[in-house]
Design a protein around this motif. Structure first.
Motif, mmCIF file in Angstrom:
data_model
loop_
_atom_site.group_PDB
_atom_site.id
_atom_site.type_symbol
_atom_site.label_atom_id
_atom_site.label_comp_id
_atom_site.label_asym_id
_atom_site.label_seq_id
_atom_site.Cartn_x
_atom_site.Cartn_y
_atom_site.Cartn_z
ATOM 1 N N LEU A 112 6.931 11.713 6.507
ATOM 2 C CA LEU A 112 6.539 10.591 7.367
ATOM 3 C C LEU A 112 7.705 10.090 8.206
ATOM 4 O O LEU A 112 7.507 9.510 9.272
ATOM 5 N N ALA A 123 -1.976 8.504 8.057
ATOM 6 C CA ALA A 123 -1.396 8.659 6.722
ATOM 7 C C ALA A 123 -0.568 7.439 6.345
ATOM 8 O O ALA A 123 -0.707 6.884 5.249
ATOM 9 N N ILE A 126 -2.813 4.448 5.634
ATOM 10 C CA ILE A 126 -3.494 4.460 4.334
ATOM 11 C C ILE A 126 -2.588 3.864 3.257
ATOM 12 O O ILE A 126 -3.022 3.059 2.437
ATOM 13 N N PHE A 127 -1.307 4.234 3.294
ATOM 14 C CA PHE A 127 -0.392 3.699 2.285
ATOM 15 C C PHE A 127 -0.156 2.201 2.476
ATOM 16 O O PHE A 127 -0.028 1.462 1.501
ATOM 17 N N GLY A 130 -3.341 0.474 1.334
ATOM 18 C CA GLY A 130 -3.457 0.597 -0.112
ATOM 19 C C GLY A 130 -2.632 -0.414 -0.868
ATOM 20 O O GLY A 130 -2.963 -0.791 -1.993
ATOM 21 N N MET A 131 -1.526 -0.854 -0.243
ATOM 22 C CA MET A 131 -0.678 -1.835 -0.919
ATOM 23 C C MET A 131 -1.398 -3.160 -1.116
ATOM 24 O O MET A 131 -1.015 -3.968 -1.945
ATOM 25 N N LEU A 132 -2.430 -3.395 -0.289
ATOM 26 C CA LEU A 132 -3.129 -4.675 -0.364
ATOM 27 C C LEU A 132 -4.180 -4.688 -1.473
ATOM 28 O O LEU A 132 -4.728 -5.723 -1.800
ATOM 29 N N VAL A 133 -4.470 -3.511 -2.046
ATOM 30 C CA VAL A 133 -5.522 -3.440 -3.056
ATOM 31 C C VAL A 133 -5.063 -4.118 -4.343
ATOM 32 O O VAL A 133 -4.042 -3.760 -4.910
ATOM 33 N N ALA A 164 -0.137 6.531 -8.512
ATOM 34 C CA ALA A 164 -0.818 6.128 -7.284
ATOM 35 C C ALA A 164 -0.368 4.740 -6.841
ATOM 36 O O ALA A 164 -0.034 4.524 -5.675
ATOM 37 N N LEU A 167 3.298 4.644 -5.534
ATOM 38 C CA LEU A 167 3.658 5.470 -4.374
ATOM 39 C C LEU A 167 3.996 4.683 -3.103
ATOM 40 O O LEU A 167 5.011 4.977 -2.475
ATOM 41 N N PRO A 168 3.196 3.688 -2.703
ATOM 42 C CA PRO A 168 3.540 2.999 -1.453
ATOM 43 C C PRO A 168 4.943 2.399 -1.493
ATOM 44 O O PRO A 168 5.725 2.592 -0.569
ATOM 45 N N ILE A 171 7.504 5.174 -1.306
ATOM 46 C CA ILE A 171 7.563 5.772 0.032
ATOM 47 C C ILE A 171 8.310 4.860 1.002
ATOM 48 O O ILE A 171 9.165 5.310 1.760
#
Lengths: 293, 291
Positions: A112, A123, A126-127, A130-133, A164, A167-168, A171
């Protein structure tokens, strides 16, 4: 005491007396801070002294040091309460998840940060999203999903969700670090006949060591201490991790408080040691994590 | 093989594993929970589509509202407890002396402890028979105040909020220290020339300078309350009689204890909606701050 509120030295007439007053005031503030810090550490101190007591001692003198130091609580907790097994499970799940987070996270971060391609923005997006979930809102659907594919009650049921959700953060820490490294070195290595994989494993991974250390420590703390995932996804006694075993410990040995304290002492010691060694990284990393995640 | 193709293959193989794990275990579950939320399903047999039935049940369940109220209690207790303590601590600990570093480390320490251990220790502190709190009260002659702190439905939510706040002070402290250290020395000099010292300087110079940070920490308190789960499960399990239920524990207790997976999915979706709403407010507030 130097604080930002205190004015620079007044140096006026009668400075002697105001300096004395400041000195006393500063001393009092230091004392308050010390007391507050002691109060914060007290429950932990109490845990460790209670773990070294007999039950009679624990009830009769809860505040004092052990009248007789016993170390059998810890060894008994290890044997009786399956803490040894739980420690092994925690160690396996945590180390595999940390390794997976580092490998997948660094690979993704490298791609990235160094390549432009068509779905790059998607891509990355998405990461970010996803951090907001909120983690807890995935417990039920993940349970249903893992139940369907027969994954419940395996190490994988913890390792994959742990990886999972870490990962954010991994990264973004590595991307930030890579942006400070000039690309010329890699290009030279590429011309020298290393493929992308060669560049990644021989250059990028070693170069990123400081960033990877931060990622690994934060991931270790999160995985080692996790309770919610283990509670929902793990059922069999042989796979229970430390926090889960501890929370159920009182079912079997509820009235044996010193024994339970011994078990808790076993569980917190690794994280305390990690904290004593890596304080600065942990404080910075967890604060950044709180702001972003 | 041409270079561009080779690099395309590298991109694919390097990026896909992370993307697959992440999408499968963190992103797709959200979509599934939205989907299952429309069904009545016991985990076995056929799921029955009931539209918004689960959501109607939820809004009519007094326990849901109790849980929401308890989350609010956590938010308020964090705003009136955590933020002032962290701010006061930061004001005293701004300078990087060895003493200050030591105190900062001590205050941050609970962040690395297992939430289960924290919950269990505080469960012991609050214990009716041998708890440290009751023993201390007896010791100083306030025996009449002693009670079962985690059972009294009037008090137990506040009792539960103390260890949650206590263990999460660290990041707030560090955020405030960073903000205070960012105030340039010229501003301190200017304040000194104007004769602003002590409280006056705090109220009219320092606080306005870091107000943006204070707003950010308030938003963090709100978001943080939705993450509370472990402490409550360990200390009270959400009881007695649902008096300490939070949204997350309500989701857990109304799914796995009674096998209502459809309903649990609907509660999960509700938690997601509430936190997205909060993030939206957060972004609106911070955008206004920066413009």
């Amino acid at each position: 005491m130097k604080t930002t509120i205190a004015p620079p030295a007044a140096g006026s007439a009668g400075g002697e007396r105001s300096r004395l007053r400041r000195l006393i005031g500063g001393g009092a503030l230091k004392l308050v801070l010390l007391l507050y810090a002691a109060g914060t550490l007290y429950p932990l101190y109490w845990l460790f002294i209670s773990a070294m007591k007999t039950n009679e001692d624990f009830f009769a003198h809860p505040y004092s040091l052990p009248s007789e130091w016993v170390f059998t609580n810890i060894s008994r907790a290890w044997d009786l309460g399956n803490m040894g097994r739980a420690m092994l499970n925690s160690a396996i799940v945590t180390s595999v998840s940390v390794a997976l987070t580092l490998l997948l996270g660094t690979l993704a971060a490298y791609v990235l940060s160094r390549f432009q391609f068509r779905l790059h923005k998607l891509a990355l997006g998405i990461f970010v999203i996803g951090m907001l979930v909120p983690i807890h809102s995935t417990l039920v659907p993940l349970f249903i999903f893992m139940n369907k594919i027969g994954m419940l009650d395996t190490y994988g049921a913890l390792i994959l969700p742990y990886t999972a959700f870490e990962l954010p953060i991994a990264i973004f820490i590595v991307i930030a670090y890579l942006s400070s490294i000039p690309r010329e070195i890699e290009e030279a290595a590429l011309i020298d006949g290393n493929g992308w994989w060669g560049v990644f494993f021989r250059m990028i991974l070693p170069l990123c060591k400081p960033a990877l250390a931060t990622v690994a420590i934060l991931a270790f703390l999160r995985f080692w201490n996790d309770f919610a995932f283990a509670l929902v996804f793990i059922n069999s006694q042989a796979l229970k991790t430390l926090p889960l075993s501890l929370s159920l410990f009182s079912d079997g040995y509820g009235t044996d408080y010193s024994l339970t304290m011994g078990a808790m002492a076993i569980a917190v010691l690794p994280t305390i040691i990690a904290y004593l060694i890596f304080q600065e990284q942990i404080m910075k990393g967890m604060t950044a994590g709180a702001v972003k995640g | 093989m041409p270079a561009s193709l080779r690099s395309n293959r590298f991109i694919l193989i390097a990026l896909l594993p992370a993307l697959i794990v992440f999408v499968l275990f963190a992103v797709l579950p959200i979509l599934w929970s939205i989907y299952y939320g429309f069904f009545q399903w016991k985990g076995m047999g056929d799921a029955k589509f009931i539209g918004l039935g689960n959501y109607r049940d939820m809004l009519q369940d007094p326990v849901f509202w109790r849980a929401l109220r308890n989350n609010l209690i956590l938010v308020v207790s964090a705003i009136v407890g955590q933020i002032p303590i962290a701010l006061a601590g930061a004001l005293l600990l701004t300078a990087n002396t060895w003493f200050n570093r030591l105190i900062r480390s001590a205050l941050f320490m609970p962040m690395v402890l297992s939430t289960v251990v924290i919950g269990m220790i505080w469960g012991y502190i609050y214990n009716y028979q041998f708890g440290l709190l009751n023993q201390a009260l007896t010791l100083i002659g306030l025996e009449s105040w002693t009670q079962a702190w985690l059972s009294n439905p009037k008090l137990n939510m506040y009792a539960v909020s103390i260890p949650i706040n206590w263990s999460n002070i660290g990041p707030y402290l560090i955020i405030f220290i960073a903000a205070l250290q960012n105030i340039s020395s010229e501003i301190h000099d200017a304040a000194a020339i104007d004769g602003a010292t002590g409280w006056r300087k705090l109220v009219s110079v320092t606080l306005p300078m870091i107000w943006g940070t204070v707003v950010v920490t308030i938003v963090l308190c709100i978001a943080g309350s939705l993450k509370a789960f472990d402490h409550v499960i360990v200390m009270t399990g959400g009881g007695p009689a649902k008096s300490t239920e939070l949204l997350a524990t309500y989701m857990y207790n109304s799914t796995f204890a009674v096998y209502r997976y459809g309903y649990g999915s609907a509660v999960s979706t509700m938690i997601l909606l509430i936190s997205l709403l909060l993030i939206g407010i957060n972004m609106a507030v911070t955008r206004r701050k920066s413009s």
